[in-house]
Design an enzyme around this catalytic site. Structure first.
Site, short mmCIF file in Angstrom:
data_model
loop_
_atom_site.label_atom_id
_atom_site.label_comp_id
_atom_site.label_asym_id
_atom_site.label_seq_id
_atom_site.Cartn_x
_atom_site.Cartn_y
_atom_site.Cartn_z
N TYR A 196 84.53 38.49 22.38
CA TYR A 196 85.57 37.93 21.50
C TYR A 196 84.93 37.16 20.19
CZ TYR A 196 87.99 38.88 25.97
OH TYR A 196 88.45 39.38 26.96
N GLY A 214 92.40 44.49 27.65
CA GLY A 214 92.82 44.08 26.27
C GLY A 214 93.70 44.99 25.55
N ASN A 260 90.17 47.69 35.21
CA ASN A 260 90.88 46.28 34.62
C ASN A 260 92.40 46.88 34.40
OD1 ASN A 260 88.83 44.48 33.49
ND2 ASN A 260 88.06 46.46 33.18
N GLU A 283 91.86 33.31 30.46
CA GLU A 283 91.83 34.57 29.53
C GLU A 283 93.30 34.19 28.72
OE1 GLU A 283 90.04 38.32 30.72
OE2 GLU A 283 90.74 37.36 32.55
N ASP A 322 85.80 50.96 33.74
CA ASP A 322 84.67 50.66 33.06
C ASP A 322 83.23 51.14 33.98
OD1 ASP A 322 86.13 49.63 31.27
OD2 ASP A 322 85.42 47.51 31.74
N SER A 356 86.77 38.83 31.42
CA SER A 356 86.11 38.16 30.20
C SER A 356 84.60 37.66 30.54
CB SER A 356 87.14 37.13 29.40
OG SER A 356 88.12 38.11 29.14
N GLU A 378 84.14 48.35 37.16
CA GLU A 378 85.39 47.81 37.44
C GLU A 378 86.54 48.51 37.03
OE1 GLU A 378 86.36 43.91 35.92
OE2 GLU A 378 85.45 44.33 34.04
N ARG A 388 92.10 50.14 32.65
CA ARG A 388 90.96 50.81 31.87
C ARG A 388 89.57 50.87 32.87
NH1 ARG A 388 89.02 46.44 28.47
NH2 ARG A 388 87.19 46.34 30.00
#
Ligand SMILES: Nc1ncnc2c1ncn2[C@@H]1O[C@H](COP(=O)(O)OP(=O)(O)O)[C@@H](O)[C@H]1O
Ligand SMILES: [Mg+2]
Length: 402
Positions: free
Chosen positions: A288, A349, A345, A43, A329, A218, A343, A327
């Site tokens: 992305y 991002g 994070n 990443e 999810d 990612s 998960e 974050r």
């Protein structure tokens, strides 16, 4: 559904309104903030994009930004042109080798100016804008702990748990949080007894399943397997990236709901947002490359479900000991009957159009203010840790002459 605009601040009772006013107007020294980006994970590129946004948005009245880039080789570089260099520009005078010694008496970076010539650049705090292994997984956080530097985001343990999809799930199960049925095994075990593992996975999980390297992000190395043949290919792909593999039951046709969480002891959660991936699942390309995935803020959810998701996000954050930001999810079935935690994070991002800052922007915290708050949280945690007792005087010299 708005999160509070300000953290409650405890005002000592001996301060009256007037002293408070004057105190807040004493010009404060700027914070020398090291922004770490690049790194050795898959990443790397995502980190460069996040860091460009972060450095541009940091409040110049509060911060002196010191860019610190980690090349794919692992080399540490600093200077005004580092980001451009990691993005492909020729190395210029504006790039110097540097390293961060674990020695706290150095208070920051050592920049190398030729053979044996070092310049010490003091740092007041560090913002690791690194994703994936050797950045988001507790390793860099360990170095920053040794160097006794305040840093943004979770500490060593929460970062490591946030990175490891299998161990994170085990802690979440233990905390009574809803996760999808899963199994994990080592690449070695797979080579020794693949038939046994396949039989177990088919009995316990069935098809389709998602096969992942536990310590990546990612969507790198992740595939969906609908048959035994696809499972074998998927495990072989995943074990190329990690020494263990996690296999999860697929939540079919799920909605991808994400919540941003901010804070140390008393974290706050944003409203939920939703990702509508351009591919069958939210793979690297959909994330992305093709630019065709949509971000919906807020997610269209009945209020009760939205509140439930926010509460689960905070519970998941606290369960693995996150601090600063994360974050969280979810995968939610279209009939809203099942909400599954996917998960956490710990370094999401961070471009100005990424979900994490966008969710807080929608809640009334602009990007620049969000960055300031994250540094404040880092400083707050550091002050708390610095106040702890570190040594113990046994009152005897028992260890001498051992
Ligand atoms: N158990 C699952 N059921 C359905 N979709 C899944 C499942 N696990 C992962 N996915 C899909 O794969 C994407 C990437 O998986 P995730 O575990 O979030 O890895 P990463 O850390 O790389 O983002 C998810 O956003 C989702 O689209
Ligand atoms: Mg994900």
């Amino acid at each position: 559904m708005r999160v509070p605009l300000h953290f409650p601040r405890t005002v000592p009772s001996f301060l009256n309104a007037f002293t408070l006013f004057t105190l807040t107007h004493i010009p404060m020294e700027k914070i020398r903030l090291g922004v770490l980006f690049g790194g050795r994970s898959g990443e790397h590129e995502v980190s460069l994009v996040s860091a460009a946004s972060v450095m541009q948005a940091l409040d110049p009245a509060r911060f002196i930004v010191i860019p610190i880039g980690i090349a794919k080789s692992g080399a540490w570089l600093t200077g005004p042109d580092v980001l451009a260099h990691l993005n492909g520009a020729e190395r210029s005078e504006g790039v110097a080798d540097c390293f961060l010694p674990p020695d706290p008496t150095r208070h920051g970076l050592l920049v190398c100016h030729g053979e044996g010539a070092f310049e010490n650049i003091a740092l007041d705090a560090v913002f690791p804008v690194l994703h994936g292994t050797c950045g988001e997984d507790g390793t860099i956080q360990g170095l920053l702990e040794l160097a006794e530097l305040p840093y943004v985001g979770s500490g060593v343990l929460a970062s490591a748990l946030g990175m490891d999809k299998a161990l994170q799930k085990r802690v979440h199960v233990q905390s009574g949080l809803p996760v999808v049925p899963f199994a994990s095994f080592s690449g070695k075990a797979w080579l020794e007894k693949p038939d046994e593992i396949i039989r177990y996975l088919e009995d316990a999980l069935g098809y389709p399943v998602f096969v992942k390297p536990p310590n990546l992000g990612s969507s790198v190395g992740i595939s969906k397997a609908r048959t035994r043949e696809e499972l074998i290919v998927a495990v072989d792909l995943a074990r190329g990236y990690d020494r263990t593999v996690i296999v999860e039951q697929s939540v079919e046709n799920a909605r991808e709901i994400e919540v941003a969480v901010l804070g140390n002891e008393a974290p706050i959660a944003s409203m939920p947002g939703e990702i509508v991936p351009s591919n069958e699942f939210y793979d690297y390309n959909a994330k992305y490359v093709d630019g065709a995935s949509a971000t919906l803020i807020p997610a269209e959810l009945p209020e009760g479900i939205g509140e439930q998701v926010r509460a689960l996000a905070i519970a998941a954050y606290k369960a693995i000991g996150c601090e600063g930001m994360a974050r969280v999810d979810f995968l939610v079935t279209r009939d809203l009957a099942h909400i599954v935690l996917n998960e956490v994070n710990t370094i999401p991002g961070f471009t100005s159009i990424s979900m994490y800052p966008k969710l807080f922007e929608a809640a009334g915290i602009p990007y620049t203010e969000l960055l300031s708050r994250l540094v404040d949280l880092a400083l707050e945690r550091h002050a708390e840790k610095s106040a702890l007792l570190r040594s113990y005087d046994p009152g005897t010299d028992w260890h001498r002459g051992v």
